[in-house]
Design a protein around this motif. Structure first.
Motif, PDB file in Angstrom:
ATOM      1  N   TYR B 288       0.819  -1.205   0.000  1.00  0.00           N
ATOM      2  CA  TYR B 288       0.000   0.000   0.000  1.00  0.00           C
ATOM      3  C   TYR B 288       0.861   1.267   0.000  1.00  0.00           C
ATOM      4  CZ  TYR B 288      -3.415   3.550   1.108  1.00  0.00           C
ATOM      5  OH  TYR B 288      -4.186   4.670   1.054  1.00  0.00           O
ATOM      6  N   TYR B 289       1.782   1.369   0.959  1.00  0.00           N
ATOM      7  CA  TYR B 289       2.497   2.637   1.123  1.00  0.00           C
ATOM      8  C   TYR B 289       3.564   2.852   0.054  1.00  0.00           C
ATOM      9  CZ  TYR B 289      -0.076   2.918   5.441  1.00  0.00           C
ATOM     10  OH  TYR B 289      -1.096   2.974   6.352  1.00  0.00           O
ATOM     11  N   LEU B 290       4.101   1.761  -0.503  1.00  0.00           N
ATOM     12  CA  LEU B 290       5.078   1.938  -1.581  1.00  0.00           C
ATOM     13  C   LEU B 290       4.431   2.605  -2.797  1.00  0.00           C
ATOM     14  CD1 LEU B 290       7.794   1.445  -3.095  1.00  0.00           C
ATOM     15  CD2 LEU B 290       6.927  -0.810  -3.660  1.00  0.00           C
ATOM     16  N   PRO B 291       3.351   2.051  -3.366  1.00  0.00           N
ATOM     17  CA  PRO B 291       2.761   2.725  -4.531  1.00  0.00           C
ATOM     18  C   PRO B 291       2.243   4.120  -4.205  1.00  0.00           C
ATOM     19  CG  PRO B 291       1.451   0.813  -3.884  1.00  0.00           C
ATOM     20  CD  PRO B 291       2.715   0.760  -3.092  1.00  0.00           C
ATOM     21  N   ARG B 296       3.301   5.407  -8.134  1.00  0.00           N
ATOM     22  CA  ARG B 296       3.299   4.495  -9.274  1.00  0.00           C
ATOM     23  C   ARG B 296       2.553   3.228  -8.872  1.00  0.00           C
ATOM     24  NH1 ARG B 296       6.627   5.096 -13.234  1.00  0.00           N
ATOM     25  NH2 ARG B 296       6.756   2.863 -13.577  1.00  0.00           N
ATOM     26  N   PRO B 297       1.819   2.631  -9.822  1.00  0.00           N
ATOM     27  CA  PRO B 297       1.126   1.381  -9.473  1.00  0.00           C
ATOM     28  C   PRO B 297       2.127   0.244  -9.277  1.00  0.00           C
ATOM     29  CG  PRO B 297       0.860   1.850 -11.799  1.00  0.00           C
ATOM     30  CD  PRO B 297       1.577   3.039 -11.205  1.00  0.00           C
ATOM     31  N   ILE B 298       1.693  -0.792  -8.515  1.00  0.00           N
ATOM     32  CA  ILE B 298       2.526  -1.981  -8.338  1.00  0.00           C
ATOM     33  C   ILE B 298       2.878  -2.556  -9.703  1.00  0.00           C
ATOM     34  CG2 ILE B 298       2.369  -4.402  -7.582  1.00  0.00           C
ATOM     35  CD1 ILE B 298       3.036  -2.576  -5.316  1.00  0.00           C
ATOM     36  N   PHE B 299       4.135  -2.968  -9.861  1.00  0.00           N
ATOM     37  CA  PHE B 299       4.645  -3.389 -11.163  1.00  0.00           C
ATOM     38  C   PHE B 299       3.815  -4.512 -11.777  1.00  0.00           C
ATOM     39  CE2 PHE B 299       7.459  -6.509 -13.317  1.00  0.00           C
ATOM     40  CZ  PHE B 299       7.738  -5.769 -14.450  1.00  0.00           C
ATOM     41  N   SER B 300       3.588  -5.590 -11.008  1.00  0.00           N
ATOM     42  CA  SER B 300       2.907  -6.727 -11.625  1.00  0.00           C
ATOM     43  C   SER B 300       1.883  -7.359 -10.691  1.00  0.00           C
ATOM     44  CB  SER B 300       3.921  -7.792 -12.047  1.00  0.00           C
ATOM     45  OG  SER B 300       3.253  -9.021 -12.270  1.00  0.00           O
ATOM     46  N   TYR B 301       0.675  -7.470 -11.192  1.00  0.00           N
ATOM     47  CA  TYR B 301      -0.393  -8.115 -10.459  1.00  0.00           C
ATOM     48  C   TYR B 301      -0.137  -9.616 -10.350  1.00  0.00           C
ATOM     49  CZ  TYR B 301      -5.131 -10.106 -10.048  1.00  0.00           C
ATOM     50  OH  TYR B 301      -6.227 -10.831  -9.691  1.00  0.00           O
ATOM     51  N   ARG B 302       0.371 -10.202 -11.452  1.00  0.00           N
ATOM     52  CA  ARG B 302       0.609 -11.653 -11.440  1.00  0.00           C
ATOM     53  C   ARG B 302       1.685 -12.038 -10.436  1.00  0.00           C
ATOM     54  NH1 ARG B 302       0.572 -13.357 -17.731  1.00  0.00           N
ATOM     55  NH2 ARG B 302      -1.475 -12.484 -18.183  1.00  0.00           N
ATOM     56  N   LEU B 303       2.749 -11.242 -10.373  1.00  0.00           N
ATOM     57  CA  LEU B 303       3.794 -11.523  -9.391  1.00  0.00           C
ATOM     58  C   LEU B 303       3.227 -11.439  -7.970  1.00  0.00           C
ATOM     59  CD1 LEU B 303       7.145  -9.778 -10.406  1.00  0.00           C
ATOM     60  CD2 LEU B 303       6.686 -12.204 -10.124  1.00  0.00           C
ATOM     61  N   ALA B 354       8.506  -5.075  -5.763  1.00  0.00           N
ATOM     62  CA  ALA B 354       8.635  -3.780  -5.095  1.00  0.00           C
ATOM     63  C   ALA B 354       9.667  -2.913  -5.796  1.00  0.00           C
ATOM     64  CB  ALA B 354       9.023  -3.990  -3.633  1.00  0.00           C
ATOM     65  N   LEU B 355      10.838  -3.507  -6.103  1.00  0.00           N
ATOM     66  CA  LEU B 355      11.905  -2.710  -6.712  1.00  0.00           C
ATOM     67  C   LEU B 355      11.528  -2.280  -8.135  1.00  0.00           C
ATOM     68  CD1 LEU B 355      15.019  -4.628  -5.357  1.00  0.00           C
ATOM     69  CD2 LEU B 355      14.068  -2.450  -4.581  1.00  0.00           C
ATOM     70  N   LEU B 356      10.842  -3.162  -8.866  1.00  0.00           N
ATOM     71  CA  LEU B 356      10.447  -2.799 -10.235  1.00  0.00           C
ATOM     72  C   LEU B 356       9.363  -1.726 -10.215  1.00  0.00           C
ATOM     73  CD1 LEU B 356      10.603  -6.339 -11.804  1.00  0.00           C
ATOM     74  CD2 LEU B 356      11.998  -4.359 -12.442  1.00  0.00           C
ATOM     75  N   THR B 357       8.580  -1.682  -9.123  1.00  0.00           N
ATOM     76  CA  THR B 357       7.603  -0.604  -8.992  1.00  0.00           C
ATOM     77  C   THR B 357       8.311   0.740  -8.924  1.00  0.00           C
ATOM     78  OG1 THR B 357       6.113  -2.091  -7.833  1.00  0.00           O
ATOM     79  CG2 THR B 357       5.738   0.261  -7.517  1.00  0.00           C
ATOM     80  N   LEU B 358       9.505   0.731  -8.325  1.00  0.00           N
ATOM     81  CA  LEU B 358      10.260   1.980  -8.187  1.00  0.00           C
ATOM     82  C   LEU B 358      10.911   2.399  -9.506  1.00  0.00           C
ATOM     83  CD1 LEU B 358      11.932   1.446  -4.723  1.00  0.00           C
ATOM     84  CD2 LEU B 358      10.225   3.160  -5.322  1.00  0.00           C
ATOM     85  N   ALA B 550      -1.651  -2.916 -11.353  1.00  0.00           N
ATOM     86  CA  ALA B 550      -1.533  -2.610 -12.766  1.00  0.00           C
ATOM     87  C   ALA B 550      -2.386  -3.577 -13.575  1.00  0.00           C
ATOM     88  CB  ALA B 550      -0.074  -2.705 -13.199  1.00  0.00           C
ATOM     89  N   GLU B 551      -2.445  -3.386 -14.833  1.00  0.00           N
ATOM     90  CA  GLU B 551      -3.196  -4.199 -15.807  1.00  0.00           C
ATOM     91  C   GLU B 551      -4.678  -3.923 -15.740  1.00  0.00           C
ATOM     92  OE1 GLU B 551      -1.810  -8.398 -15.635  1.00  0.00           O
ATOM     93  OE2 GLU B 551      -0.162  -7.450 -14.562  1.00  0.00           O
TER      94      GLU B 551
END
Lengths: 250, 551
Positions: B288-291, B296-303, B354-358, B550-551
């Motif tokens: 929650y707090y990272l995005p 930015r939205p979380i990089f991947s929903y599937r992950l 998390a890192l790819l979200t950044l 995302a997605e």
């Protein structure tokens, strides 16, 4: 497809919770349940004796003081451990231990077989101030144990609770719990004979802290330390050779 | 706290507090010759003083009906304050115990202050006091914002928060008196454990009822983790703490598990306290707090899905890696090792996510110390999960087990991951919760960040060194085939590292004090933000747009 299914699952809180419980339960069930049903899990040891009331009280002091935070009671099946501490620990040796005190950290040495290694006098001196006998030690001093009288009045209740959980204490042991605790630390008293009669000839009867007239927490703790590794001989017979520690050079 | 409650709510609160008070009286009476009696007095004082507080404001104006169209933030604010108080207490106890290992006379020749009794006050203080309050407070915040619904209860959030703190108080005061089950990370005795079950079931019901009110069709990822945290911790807590008290008037109990079975149950609990208390709940914060902070939205929903179910399923098998080469049957040890290694996949999926979200927000990581807290947390999460899987491999464990390496590993996770994500979340949460423009001092956030980084690195490096050295000394042989070092030799070699470790911990504690001061001043001295987007459940725009996957 799987993603579509998950999209559906995300729409129902109850369904999600059930899925979590299902996924999380498997590991515990597979690893814990068989420990009760597979017979080889705990070896047979016909000579295994019970903790006397005094030793049990000492064990509870060991727990109360958090000794397990720095001392393990579990010798692993590794060559250096066996050479340093003695035969590796067997499951049967902690069969009646509630809770087990295998520990997870050795700030101090392992104590699984410390019983009989040092004299009662050494233990009392060491607990009174560890640095008097081991100058480099960082263990706390436990001077007050020798000044604090041992609570014996409720020992019968302790034994009774243990019996309710499956430890085979007899009625006689429960009724005489307080007297036995006193007798074990007062070799010349009329109560001493009952201890060996009920708990076996190997029971150590001794004025542990050097003062036979008063029963202290020091008596109890030393009695417990002296019985560690002495409840059964099973570990000294019929154990396989320990695993070799991996050679760091290859 | 009382202003938000109607007269009916206030009456209910008083009934509950009266009940708590009466239970306290009963405990004090039957346990008068036992530490249980002291705990009775504490329970009495706890219930009584809260009742006095409610009584004092009993006739204050009732809240208007439109309170229900706002988020319920009062318990969260109290939760933030309690988080910080426990952080300072728990970390102080950590520094003190660490110093005792180097200077044993710091126990001052008293019973209550010896290492063995203080150690659980540190672990309980930081894990349950600091971590637990942070989890409860943020879960109340996140579940409301991502569901766009007010908490489903007026009294129950207070009950959960304060009831949990009563548990922590009973636990910690008990250790000072020597009341302990000696089960690691579950030392509190039977009556405190029973109370926690009541609190936890209330928490579970409150959380599910709030989710049921959500205006979003899907349950957001962070809430999956909060749910897993609440549900699985309940299961672990109940099973591990099954015990028979010697009498109802005494604190002492005997666990129903014995010997080898107890060892397995205890580490099944212990390792999953790491998994579902110290990982799942804090991953919820991350999601929650990272995005929100990075915008930015979380990089991947599937992950997210992969790592969530991987963690929920695999972790529960891993506990037996604490028992390698012991009297636990070999097959269980091997299962534990295997699953511990597999666990790396979902763990790194989370850290990577998390890192790819950044990615694309690195300039913010550079400029914003708060986001940097979250970034470092993700890095340490990745590092310590790798280290954990590595240490679970039998031959590695042969070296690392029983040594300070384990302690270093735990603190890489507890400081680098858990505390960093918590402080990052708090710095994001506090201004929005109190509707302040910004933190009181961004410079102090920066100071805290560097204190925390330095403290963690000094701590972890000294424990890695001491642990590996210790492990090697224990197994080194001379040419003649005898053990080269006595145990005492290895202890003497530890002293410099123990001093360094205490210093690292001190830096980390100072950082936490700086954080508490900064947050206190933010609430007191920073002006209320003017205008801005309304943070209410029914606003047309979801305030959490950035937090949806995302997605």
């Amino acid at each position: 497809m799987a993603e579509l299914f998950h999209r559906k699952l995300e729409r129902t809180a109850i369904g999600f919770v059930i899925a979590i419980i299902a996924a999380a339960s498997v590991g515990g069930i597979v690893e814990i349940a068989p420990l009760f049903t597979i017979n080889e899990t705990v070896e047979e040891a016909p000579d295994l004796r019970l903790y006397t009331p005094l030793e049990l009280a000492g064990r509870n002091i060991y727990i109360r003081e958090g000794c397990y935070a720095c001392h393990s009671q579990m010798i692993r099946t590794l060559r250096d451990e066996v050479e340093r501490y003695g035969p590796y620990s067997l499951a049967v040796e902690s069969k009646y231990d509630r809770p087990m005190l295998w520990g997870s950290k050795r700030t101090g040495p392992d104590l699984a077989r410390v019983g009989g290694k040092y004299s009662d006098f050494w233990h009392v001196a060491h607990l009174t101030n560890p640095r008097d006998v081991v100058p480099e030690s960082n263990m706390p001093a436990y001077r007050w144990l020798a000044r604090t009288g041992l609570e014996t009045e409720d020992l019968g209740r302790h034994l009774q609770a243990q019996r309710a959980l499956g430890v085979p204490y007899t009625n006689a042991m429960i009724t005489n719990a307080a007297a036995d605790a006193f007798g074990q630390a007062a070799p010349d008293s009329p109560f001493a004979a009952g201890v060996t009669e009920r708990y076996g000839e190997k029971t150590q009867v001794s004025a542990f802290d050097g003062v036979a007239t008063q029963l202290t927490e020091m008596d109890a703790l030393v009695a417990y330390l002296q019985v560690l590794g002495q409840l059964t001989d099973a570990a000294y017979s019929n154990t396989a050779a320990p695993e070799q520690a991996p050679d760091p050079t290859n | 706290m009382v202003q938000q409650l109607t007269t009916g709510d206030r009456q209910n609160t008083l009934v509950i507090l009266l009940f708590v008070f009466v239970v306290g009286v009963a405990m004090a009476a039957v346990g008068r010759f036992d530490p249980l009696g002291v705990h009775g007095v504490i329970v009495m004082l706890f219930g009584g003083s809260l009742a006095a507080l409610v009584m004092r404001s009993y006739y204050e104006r009732e809240p208007t009906q439109d309170r229900l169209s706002h988020y319920y933030d009062d318990p969260i604010k109290a939760g933030v304050a309690l988080t910080l108080a426990w952080a300072i207490f728990g970390m102080f106890m950590g520094v003190w115990t660490a110093a005792q290992l180097a200077w044993p006379d710091l126990a001052f020749d008293a019973g209550w202050s010896t290492f063995g009794r203080l150690r659980p006050t540190h672990t309980t203080g930081v894990i349950f006091g600091f971590g637990g309050n942070a989890l409860i407070a943020t879960s109340f915040h996140v579940v409301q914002r991502t569901s766009r619904a007010r908490l489903a209860g007026q009294v129950s959030p207070w009950f959960v928060l304060l009831g949990f703190n009563l548990f922590c108080i009973l636990a910690v005061t008990g250790y000072f008196m020597g009341v302990t089950q000696s089960k690691e990370y579950a030392e509190a005795e039977w009556y405190a454990d029973l109370w926690l079950v009541v609190v936890w079931v209330t928490y579970f019901v409150l959380f599910l009822r709030t989710l049921a009110r959500r205006k979003e069709p899907h349950i957001y990822v962070a809430n999956w983790y909060y749910m897993a945290f609440i549900v699985v911790v309940a299961i672990l807590h109940i099973v591990n703490n099954l015990a028979l008290p010697i009498s109802l008037g005494q604190a002492k109990s005997y666990t129903i598990w014995a010997g080898v079975q107890d060892s397995m149950v205890q580490w099944w609990y212990g390792h999953n306290a790491v998994a579902f208390f110290l990982t799942a709940g804090f991953l919820a914060m991350l999601y929650y707090y990272l995005p929100v902070r990075a915008q930015r939205p979380i990089f991947s929903y599937r992950l997210s899905i992969l790592s969530f179910w991987g963690i929920t399923f695999f972790y529960m098998w891993a506990g037996s890696h604490h028992l390698h080469y012991t009297a636990l049957p070999h097959w269980v040890q091997n299962l534990g090792m295997t699953f511990s290694v597999m666990l790396l996949v979902p763990s790194w999926a989370s850290a990577g996510n998390a890192l790819l979200t950044l990615n694309g927000a690195w300039h913010r990581v550079r400029d914003d110390a708060t986001l940097r807290f979250i970034f470092v947390a993700a890095v340490f999460y990745g590092l310590s999960t790798f280290e954990g899987s590595f240490m679970a491999i039998r031959p590695v464990n042969a070296l690392s087990h029983y040594t300070d390496w384990t302690v270093g590993h735990v603190h890489a996770g507890a400081l680098g991951w858990v505390a960093f994500i918590t402080f990052g979340s708090l710095y994001t949460l506090v201004p929005s919760l109190w509707k302040r423009e910004r933190m009181y001092s961004p410079a102090l956030v920066e100071v805290h960040f560097w204190l925390a980084v330095a403290g963690t690195l000094i701590y972890v490096f000294s424990m890695w060194n001491s642990g590996i050295l210790q492990g090697l000394m224990w197994r080194t042989y001379t040419q003649e085939g005898t053990l080269a070092y006595s145990f005492l030799d290895s202890l003497v070699a530890m002293y410099p590292y123990y001093i360094a470790r205490a210093f690292g911990g001190l830096l980390f504690l100072l950082g936490a004090i700086v954080a508490a001061y900064n947050i206190w001043m933010t609430v007191r001295a920073v002006p209320v933000a003017a205008g801005g987007q309304a943070d209410v459940p029914d606003s047309g725009l979801a305030p959490n747009t950035v937090a949806t996957p995302a997605e």
